[in-house]
Design an enzyme around this catalytic site. Structure first.
Site, PDB file in Angstrom:
ATOM      1  N   THR A   1       0.840  -1.188   0.000  1.00  0.00           N
ATOM      2  CA  THR A   1       0.000   0.000   0.000  1.00  0.00           C
ATOM      3  C   THR A   1       0.882   1.247   0.000  1.00  0.00           C
ATOM      4  OG1 THR A   1      -0.082   0.028   2.420  1.00  0.00           O
ATOM      5  CG2 THR A   1      -1.808  -1.206   1.269  1.00  0.00           C
TER       6      THR A   1
ATOM      7  N   GLU B   1      -5.480  -4.032  -1.850  1.00  0.00           N
ATOM      8  CA  GLU B   1      -5.928  -5.245  -1.181  1.00  0.00           C
ATOM      9  C   GLU B   1      -6.894  -6.072  -2.037  1.00  0.00           C
ATOM     10  OE1 GLU B   1      -4.985  -2.224   2.104  1.00  0.00           O
ATOM     11  OE2 GLU B   1      -5.805  -2.220   0.070  1.00  0.00           O
TER      12      GLU B   1
ATOM     13  N   LYS C   1     -17.795  15.860   9.377  1.00  0.00           N
ATOM     14  CA  LYS C   1     -18.979  15.716  10.227  1.00  0.00           C
ATOM     15  C   LYS C   1     -19.302  17.075  10.830  1.00  0.00           C
ATOM     16  CE  LYS C   1     -21.183  12.211  12.997  1.00  0.00           C
ATOM     17  NZ  LYS C   1     -21.041  10.889  13.649  1.00  0.00           N
TER      18      LYS C   1
ATOM     19  N   TRP D   1     -23.135  14.330   8.044  1.00  0.00           N
ATOM     20  CA  TRP D   1     -21.950  14.066   7.225  1.00  0.00           C
ATOM     21  C   TRP D   1     -21.994  14.862   5.925  1.00  0.00           C
ATOM     22  CZ3 TRP D   1     -19.204   8.810   7.669  1.00  0.00           C
ATOM     23  CH2 TRP D   1     -19.314   8.312   8.970  1.00  0.00           C
TER      24      TRP D   1
END
Length: 552
Positions: free
Chosen positions: A192, A337, A444, A449
């Site tokens: 990653t 992944e 937030k 959100w």
């Protein structure tokens, strides 16, 4: 209890080497074209590629490389890198692609963590290798992807001991049969980006690699065929160039490798010269290509479609490709992944019957899963949320090319058999997924959100904005409020007030950015994604207008 009845089929393992063998046998004369580091254009065929990959396998065996050992690569997209893909995995070793855009300390960590036995590198990375090599005592040798004369000419000052790739390869005859082994044997190791903490390794298998190649080539994925000339702009060191080096030989497509020159002019000229029909890359690269084409007043003559992923494709970029140049944009999503493909935005029969505006809104989403991937969105209580296009939560995935755990980690990240992606998303009634944010990037405000991606897309749709990022700033009353950091196009004169006003009527009033600041450039990760963590650090103490009016 009655035993199961097994089918009476040949037990032929799915091995990466079979992809290249197929292309060499049935598409042997199909070209692989590379712009080399040396500056020239190299041409050969799949048949040539397999022979040299076998020579490389022989060379690795002669060096004492054992099955399962990791062999690193620090290289651009080119035919030698492709040979490394197949020569290493074909003889049973693991091809470990390393991102040269990472910091030297991260590269040294990755090489050491993977315990690479040897590392191949393009000559442009010689200064980097000189820095990294002393920190990697486990590496037995560094192999320059060139011949001995090039090494003497370009790498004479390097301190580390070197091997010449061409010397190693040409010393072998290629009379080598790919070994047959368990398809669950490790094939590729990809790490990653390491934007938070150390990079983590995803260790793929031959089985997952071949299945992913099948999935990538599907009509509702990359729709690759023998009639295509494919130019992967996405680097081969970034999640195996999204599987293109495996999907292309699976279908027998012509491959065109751009090397190190990824500027708009270089890409356009190579695409035109080689009749490229399909390409794939991240938005930052396409931004440079579109800017060049607009300035030069040129058009594509053969390019028909492109996959855009790595980060969300701005709707303005999708419209520019399609409306101005007639190139279909396939919006995609995936992650290291996941090998990496997860979803692609191809419309189904019902969606194509809808209005052009509705179709475009669907295609601006990340799209539908391909077979081999299952996904769901869960709420804070872990329960799956409805597919209504409005309920957003944490995106979880599973499938045969999704990791079970990270390399050298005893703990699995899975939750009830599902991998938590770290993305916040919705799924609509058509099964189309849309990333609304990374879980760490969502804003937030007052308990509600706000999607930073939606606000970024509006900013870059402004004709004078080249790139934009949205981050959360602390607010004493609402906890967090959105701040836009924008990079203007050359000669642009838009003001913060004008850009804020541009949002009116496009979002709810409480979504409106509290402020806009302008920057010369935005920080990006080694894979071209906006580096939100760095931006949050830069603007950590930024005071939004009117904040002083609220008590702390």
């Amino acid at each position: 209890m009655t035993s199961p009845l097994y089918g009476q089929m040949m037990d032929v393992p799915l091995l990466a080497s079979s992809l290249l063998s197929h292309a060499a046998r049935y598409f042997g004369d199909t070209e692989i074209v590379s712009r080399r580091i040396e500056g020239d254009i190299h041409r050969y065929t799949y048949r040539d590629c397999e022979k040299r990959a076998k020579q490389l396998a022989q060379a690795l065996i002669a060096l004492g490389v054992q099955p399962g050992e990791r062999i690193g690569t620090l290289a651009w997209n080119g035919y030698r890198h492709l040979e490394c893909y197949y020569g290493t995995t074909g003889m049973g070793a693991v091809c470990h692609t390393i991102n040269p855009r990472l910091f030297p300390e991260q590269i040294a960590f990755i090489v050491d963590h993977a315990e690479d036995a040897y590392v191949f590198f393009d000559m442009t990375f010689a200064p980097l290798v000189d820095i990294v090599a002393p920190q990697c005592p486990k590496v037995k040798g560094w192999i320059a992807l060139g011949d001995a004369s090039c090494i003497r000419e370009h790498l004479g000052d390097m301190e580390v001991p070197l091997f010449s790739y061409e010397t190693l390869v040409t010393a072998q005859d290629g009379d080598y049969a790919w070994p047959v082994f368990d398809e669950r044997t490790a094939s590729f190791l990809c790490y990653t980006s390491g934007t938070t903490g150390h990079p983590k390794g995803a260790l793929y298998s031959h089985r997952s690699t071949v299945l992913h190649a099948y999935g990538a080539a599907l009509p509702d994925a990359m729709s690759a065929s023998a009639g295509d000339a494919i130019l992967p702009v996405v680097p081969m060191f970034h999640v195996n160039a999204w599987g293109i080096p495996h999907a292309a030989p699976l279908v027998g497509a012509k491959l065109v490798f751009p090397g190190k020159d990824l500027d708009g002019k270089s890409l356009y000229e190579l695409m035109e010269a080689e009749g490229v029909t399909f390409s794939a890359g991240v938005p930052t690269v396409w931004l440079g290509l579109l800017n060049y084409m607009k300035e030069a007043g040129v058009r594509f003559s053969t390019l028909r479609r492109t996959v855009i992923g790595g980060s969300a494709c701005p709707p303005a970029m999708l419209r520019a490709f399609e409306d101005q140049y007639g190139v279909e944009v396939i919006h995609a999503w995936g992650m290291t992944e996941m090998s990496p493909l997860g979803t692609l935005a191809h419309l189904n029969f019902r969606q194509k019957a809808r209005s052009p505006e509705e179709q475009r809104k669907s295609r601006e989403k990340q799209g539908h899963v391909i077979f081999g991937v299952d996904m769901k969105v869960v709420g804070d209580d872990g329960r799956e949320l409805p597919w209504d296009g409005r309920s957003f939560g944490d995106l979880h995935v599973r499938g045969p090319w999704v990791i079970d755990r990270y390399f050298r980690s005893d703990e699995s990240p899975l939750v009830d058999g599902w991998f938590p992606t770290g993305d916040v998303a919705t799924i609509d009634a058509d099964g189309f997924m849309q990333i609304t944010d990374r879980s760490k990037d969502v804003i937030k405000s007052g308990g509600e959100w706000i999607s930073s991606i939606d606000l970024e897309n509006i900013a870059v749709s402004h004709p004078q904005v080249a790139e934009a990022a949205c981050i959360a700033c602390a607010h004493p009353k609402w906890t967090e409020r959105p701040l836009i950091v924008a990079v203007l196009r050359p000669g642009a004169t838009v003001t913060r007030e004008e850009l804020r006003a541009f949002y009116e009527g496009k979002v709810a009033k409480w979504w409106m950015p509290d402020d806009v600041v302008f920057a010369d450039e935005l920080p990006h990760t080694a894979t071209g994604k906006l580096q939100k963590l760095r931006l949050r650090e830069l603007y950590r103490d930024y005071v939004l207008p009117g904040v002083a009016e609220h008590p702390a």
